[in-house]
Design a protein around this motif. Structure first.
Motif, PDB file in Angstrom:
ATOM      1  N   HIS A  87      32.870  27.632  39.682  1.00 30.13           N
ATOM      2  CA  HIS A  87      32.321  26.482  38.960  1.00 30.13           C
ATOM      3  C   HIS A  87      33.486  25.772  38.276  1.00 30.13           C
ATOM      4  CE1 HIS A  87      29.337  24.901  35.658  1.00 30.13           C
ATOM      5  NE2 HIS A  87      29.725  23.966  36.494  1.00 30.13           N
ATOM      6  N   ASN A  88      33.950  24.674  38.888  1.00 26.14           N
ATOM      7  CA  ASN A  88      35.018  23.853  38.299  1.00 26.14           C
ATOM      8  C   ASN A  88      34.372  22.992  37.226  1.00 26.14           C
ATOM      9  OD1 ASN A  88      37.443  24.387  39.874  1.00 26.14           O
ATOM     10  ND2 ASN A  88      36.380  23.439  41.610  1.00 26.14           N
ATOM     11  N   ASN A  89      34.455  23.441  35.983  1.00 31.42           N
ATOM     12  CA  ASN A  89      33.646  22.830  34.937  1.00 31.42           C
ATOM     13  C   ASN A  89      34.437  22.317  33.733  1.00 31.42           C
ATOM     14  OD1 ASN A  89      31.021  22.607  33.252  1.00 31.42           O
ATOM     15  ND2 ASN A  89      32.278  24.094  32.118  1.00 31.42           N
ATOM     16  N   ALA A  90      35.645  22.864  33.496  1.00 31.99           N
ATOM     17  CA  ALA A  90      36.402  22.448  32.303  1.00 31.99           C
ATOM     18  C   ALA A  90      36.583  20.933  32.327  1.00 31.99           C
ATOM     19  CB  ALA A  90      37.767  23.137  32.281  1.00 31.99           C
ATOM     20  N   GLY A  91      36.449  20.320  31.167  1.00 31.26           N
ATOM     21  CA  GLY A  91      36.617  18.868  31.136  1.00 31.26           C
ATOM     22  C   GLY A  91      36.760  18.341  29.728  1.00 31.26           C
ATOM     23  N   ILE A  92      37.363  17.150  29.631  1.00 36.44           N
ATOM     24  CA  ILE A  92      37.488  16.459  28.347  1.00 36.44           C
ATOM     25  C   ILE A  92      37.298  14.964  28.595  1.00 36.44           C
ATOM     26  CG2 ILE A  92      39.124  18.143  27.370  1.00 36.44           C
ATOM     27  CD1 ILE A  92      41.353  16.011  27.888  1.00 36.44           C
ATOM     28  N   GLY A  93      37.083  14.214  27.521  1.00 34.94           N
ATOM     29  CA  GLY A  93      37.054  12.758  27.618  1.00 34.94           C
ATOM     30  C   GLY A  93      38.268  12.175  26.916  1.00 34.94           C
TER      31      GLY A  93
END
Ligand code: NAD
Length: 259
Positions: A87-93
């Motif tokens: 699950h490629n889930n890491a994220g930021i805005g």
């Protein structure tokens, strides 16, 4: 895919959507590698899984770094014997003050984490999955990747890239027995969103119209991820998730098919 007995790596598993997905996949019987920069949050996710009777391990990893991405995926094999789910889930805005006022280093970091790391994780995971007959990759994109997103245009560009990457990898199902799908949530009640709203409000940005009356809960996204892991008929699809329901976006199908 039958989840019991499988092994999954979840990036951004120390918080929000990643933590909820890690917990649900573990509850369904998968062994989990929680990968994140946040050690304290990762330890808590592992603790929650283990105290519910599941199996998990934390790996401190920066998903943008090749050696870290390799290490988190290799841990699935060294600790639990195989890799079936990523699950490629890491994220930021980008966050306030937005584009182009935020420093260019910030725009680049958003593209690195939200898009480049998804490509990296997918490419490194494929050969490991093929050793055991294939696997499933679920990318966390966003509704911001399906529609114009004026609140954070760089984030929208990165997530749009993830959606296209996912659609384009539909052929992996036949060639590699790897199904790649993505989830495209609307606004989900997680620390990322709460911090964003707080920062924007402090700077006097109009955050209020951006916040819907009802936010989606991280557990609803986890449920959607698990449904995509299970359903062998879906590959190359985006699952749009609104508070009112889900819709499969698949360029190979007529629009409007609902699930
Ligand atoms: N919350 C929403 O409204 C929403 C909507 C659509 C999509 N998403 C996406 O969902 C995903 C998860 O977001 P969330 O809302 O759960 O946020 P969150 O902030 O709760 O969790 C994100 C996690 O990613 C980790 N992370 C950030 N950079 C990293 C890096 N370089 N390497 C490893 N880990 C890193 C953070 O430490 C954190 O634990 C993101 O990709 C986000 O863009 C969120």
């Amino acid at each position: 895919m039958e989840i019991r007995g499988k092994v999954g790596v979840i990036t951004g598993g120390s918080s929000g959507i990643g933590r909820a997905t890690a917990q649900l996949l573990a509850k369904e019987g998968a062994k989990i590698v929680v990968a994140d920069l946040d050690e304290a949050g990762g330890a808590e996710t592992v603790e929650r899984i283990e105290s519910a009777g599941g199996h998990a391990v934390f790996v401190k990893a920066d998903v943008t770094r090749i050696e870290d991405a390799r290490r988190m995926l290799d841990t699935a094999v060294s600790k639990f014997g195989r890799l079936d789910i990523l699950h490629n889930n890491a994220g930021i805005g980008v966050g306030a003050p937005g584009f182009p006022e935020a420093p260019p280093e910030r725009w680049r970091l958003v593209i690195d984490i939200d898009l480049q790391a998804v490509v990296l994780g997918t490419g490194l995971a494929a050969p490991l999955m093929q050793k055991h007959g294939g696997g499933v990759i679920i990318n966390t994109a966003s509704m911001a990747g399906l529609y114009p997103h004026r609140q954070d245009v760089v984030y929208g560009a990165a997530k749009g890239g993830v959606v296209n990457f996912t659609h384009s990898l539909a052929f992996w199902e036949a060639e590699r027995k790897i199904r790649v799908n993505c989830v495209c949530p609307g606004i989900v009640d997680t620390p990322m969103v709460r911090k964003g709203i707080e920062a924007a409000t402090k700077l006097g940005f109009l955050a209020k119209p951006f916040v819907p009356a009802k936010m989606i809960q991280p557990e609803e996204i986890a449920d959607a991820v698990v449904s995509l892991v299970r359903d062998d008929s879906l590959f190359g699809c985006a699952l749009e998730i609104r508070p009112t329901g889900r819709q499969i976006v698949d360029p190979r199908r007529a629009p409007g098919s609902r699930k």
